[in-house]
Write an enzyme that holds these catalytic residues in place. Structure first.
Site, PDB file in Angstrom:
ATOM      1  N   TYR A  22      12.251  17.091  28.650  1.00  0.00           N
ATOM      2  CA  TYR A  22      12.241  16.483  29.976  1.00  0.00           C
ATOM      3  C   TYR A  22      13.500  15.653  30.228  1.00  0.00           C
ATOM      4  O   TYR A  22      13.428  14.517  30.683  1.00  0.00           O
ATOM      5  CB  TYR A  22      10.983  15.617  30.161  1.00  0.00           C
ATOM      6  CG  TYR A  22       9.707  16.374  29.886  1.00  0.00           C
ATOM      7  CD1 TYR A  22       9.314  17.429  30.707  1.00  0.00           C
ATOM      8  CD2 TYR A  22       8.915  16.074  28.789  1.00  0.00           C
ATOM      9  CE1 TYR A  22       8.169  18.147  30.444  1.00  0.00           C
ATOM     10  CE2 TYR A  22       7.751  16.795  28.517  1.00  0.00           C
ATOM     11  CZ  TYR A  22       7.382  17.830  29.346  1.00  0.00           C
ATOM     12  OH  TYR A  22       6.250  18.542  29.090  1.00  0.00           O
ATOM     13  N   TYR A 150      -2.972  17.968  33.137  1.00  0.00           N
ATOM     14  CA  TYR A 150      -1.798  18.518  32.435  1.00  0.00           C
ATOM     15  C   TYR A 150      -2.304  19.367  31.281  1.00  0.00           C
ATOM     16  O   TYR A 150      -3.147  18.930  30.495  1.00  0.00           O
ATOM     17  CB  TYR A 150      -0.894  17.403  31.895  1.00  0.00           C
ATOM     18  CG  TYR A 150       0.245  17.938  31.060  1.00  0.00           C
ATOM     19  CD1 TYR A 150       1.384  18.466  31.663  1.00  0.00           C
ATOM     20  CD2 TYR A 150       0.157  17.957  29.676  1.00  0.00           C
ATOM     21  CE1 TYR A 150       2.414  18.993  30.895  1.00  0.00           C
ATOM     22  CE2 TYR A 150       1.184  18.483  28.905  1.00  0.00           C
ATOM     23  CZ  TYR A 150       2.303  18.996  29.517  1.00  0.00           C
ATOM     24  OH  TYR A 150       3.311  19.523  28.757  1.00  0.00           O
ATOM     25  N   ASP A 251      -9.995  21.500  27.410  1.00  0.00           N
ATOM     26  CA  ASP A 251      -8.702  21.284  26.760  1.00  0.00           C
ATOM     27  C   ASP A 251      -8.751  19.950  26.015  1.00  0.00           C
ATOM     28  O   ASP A 251      -8.551  18.886  26.605  1.00  0.00           O
ATOM     29  CB  ASP A 251      -7.594  21.289  27.814  1.00  0.00           C
ATOM     30  CG  ASP A 251      -6.207  21.090  27.222  1.00  0.00           C
ATOM     31  OD1 ASP A 251      -6.103  20.870  25.994  1.00  0.00           O
ATOM     32  OD2 ASP A 251      -5.219  21.132  27.979  1.00  0.00           O
ATOM     33  N   LYS A 280      -2.356  18.860  18.623  1.00  0.00           N
ATOM     34  CA  LYS A 280      -1.788  17.537  18.409  1.00  0.00           C
ATOM     35  C   LYS A 280      -2.186  16.912  17.072  1.00  0.00           C
ATOM     36  O   LYS A 280      -1.519  17.098  16.080  1.00  0.00           O
ATOM     37  CB  LYS A 280      -2.120  16.622  19.587  1.00  0.00           C
ATOM     38  CG  LYS A 280      -1.270  16.903  20.832  1.00  0.00           C
ATOM     39  CD  LYS A 280      -1.335  15.791  21.821  1.00  0.00           C
ATOM     40  CE  LYS A 280      -0.521  16.073  23.082  1.00  0.00           C
ATOM     41  NZ  LYS A 280       0.919  16.124  22.867  1.00  0.00           N
TER      42      LYS A 280
END
Length: 430
Positions: A22, A150, A251, A280
């Site tokens: 980003y 997201y 998710d 993660k």
């Protein structure tokens, strides 16, 4: 042998060639070379220690350089670092899938191991699409999701991120057109009134003929806004998906493995999804690994249809080294009274961030499990705030209007207090 790089040499290479997430390759935002990490601390090249409030984007739940995870990696390296998962199998992967089936909601019985969270979401979406194709109902090919979500940076994952406030609006023309419902307004700990679930129910009823699945982040919307919503809302979503014959994808990339105070956030609502993604924290931040879990119904329907197999296969699927560390990380988590530990962190965050509420530039302060969020009235300027946190001896990476903490679970009370004090000081002077 090349001598060790100096800090200036590293920064020169970074400026010339490294493209950070980003960011622009010509960015002048500060970057900080790290030479070591241990416990909850990152060690800069100049010797300064930073208490990590980010768990390296939420994955390093056991901190850094943990002896148990180090030993698991070393032991697996002595056997094999990688073999293909096509036509071959191995104990670390089989132990991991068995553990994931045991820990997740009971209907989830089949585990597809993959590389990253975004890929796990892609896999879940492809499974949902192939599930309906197998039943000659290929028209059910769209997804319904809630705004402010997201789900990752790959193409299908981007398509279900918030199309207005999300970070992927530049790609709108090439993304599959999905259906978005307003994010729930009912907060965590509250019931969900009829008027809050009504927009979801209306869109689901209207589009049921073309919907393959609903996808959402259970309870916590992460990088889309760090919002915590009602467990009752999620329970009603599950009931509506059943009513209108639409699959539910949960998710849990960011929320899995204890972050919200439950092992998986779905447990707050007592529901089981048809597909679940995890990642993660799966390896404690050591190696990239994720997984998509499916119910018997989903798996067997795909197998019974044409071509009789699921059409996906990452090169590094089921990587033995990553699986071995994941097994050690999960065992390490479960061996401790992790729930009491998360409650300790939660209470410390509540106490430490509460004073921010009185600031005129603060919209909200919210805490759930090992997540603490201070929402500001205006977006942060990262290049200004990041150095302030570093000067205070902490690593905090704000985004948008949010200054938030998701520390490693091993963090001490004193370290948590220092993190919270730094947030208070930066917010007051913002």
């Amino acid at each position: 042998m090349q001598p060790p790089f100096t800090e200036s040499a590293l920064l020169a290479i970074d400026r010339a060639h490294a493209w950070h997430p980003y960011s622009s390759p010509s960015s002048t935002d500060p970057v900080y070379p790290i030479r070591a990490a241990h416990g909850c601390c990152l060690e800069l090249m100049d010797g300064r220690q930073l208490i990590d409030g980010m768990s390296s984007w939420w994955c390093a739940i056991h901190g850094y350089n943990h002896p148990v995870l180090n030993q698991a990696a070393h032991a697996q390296l002595d056997q094999m670092a990688h073999i293909m998962f096509g036509g071959l199998t191995h104990a670390p992967a089989l132990q991991l899938v068995q553990t994931l089936v045991a820990l997740t909601p009971e209907p989830l019985q089949h585990v597809f191991l993959c590389d990253t969270g975004s890929v796990a979401v892609e896999v879940a979406i492809k499974m949902a699409l192939q599930f309906w194709v197998a039943q000659q109902r290929a028209e059910k090919c769209r997804l319904l999701t809630i705004r402010s979500g997201y789900h990752g940076d790959t193409l299908n994952a981007m398509s279900v991120c918030d199309p207005i406030t999300g970070m992927h609006r530049l790609f709108a023309r090439v993304l599959p057109p999905q259906i978005f419902v307003p994010a729930p307004r009912c907060r965590f700990g509250e019931s969900c009134p009829p008027e809050d679930i009504a927009p979801f129910a209306e869109l689901l009823a209207q589009h049921q003929h073309e919907l393959a699945a609903v996808i959402l982040e259970p309870i916590v919307q992460g990088a889309g806004g760090m919002r915590f919503y009602s467990a009752d809302y999620l329970a009603q979503v599950r009931a509506l998906c059943d009513q209108f014959d639409v699959l539910l994808i949960a998710d849990e990339i960011a929320t899995g493995f204890g972050r919200t105070g439950r092992l998986f956030a779905c447990e707050h609502s007592g529901i089981a999804p048809d597909l679940m993604t995890v990642g993660k924290a799966l390896t404690g931040g050591y190696l990239t690994l994720a997984a998509t879990l499916a119910t018997e119904r989903v798996a067997h329907t795909i197998a019974a249809g044409d071509p009789g197999v699921f059409m996906h296969g990452p090169t590094f699927m089921g990587n033995p080294l990553a699986c071995a560390v994941a097994n050690a990380s999960i065992a390490l988590l479960l061996a401790d009274d992790w729930q009491a530990n998360i409650r300790r962190i939660e209470q410390r965050l509540r106490n430490g961030l509460a004073a921010c509420r009185s600031q005129p530039n603060v919209v909200d302060v919210r805490v759930l499990g090992a997540i603490g969020v201070v929402e500001l009235t205006e977006p942060v300027v990262l290049r200004e705030l990041q150095p302030r946190f570093v000067e205070l001896g902490v690593w905090v990476r704000p985004f948008g209007r949010l200054v938030y903490l998701m520390p490693p679970y091993i963090i001490s009370d004193a370290q948590l207090d220092q993190l919270c004090a730094a947030v208070r000081q930066v917010v007051v002077n913002h």
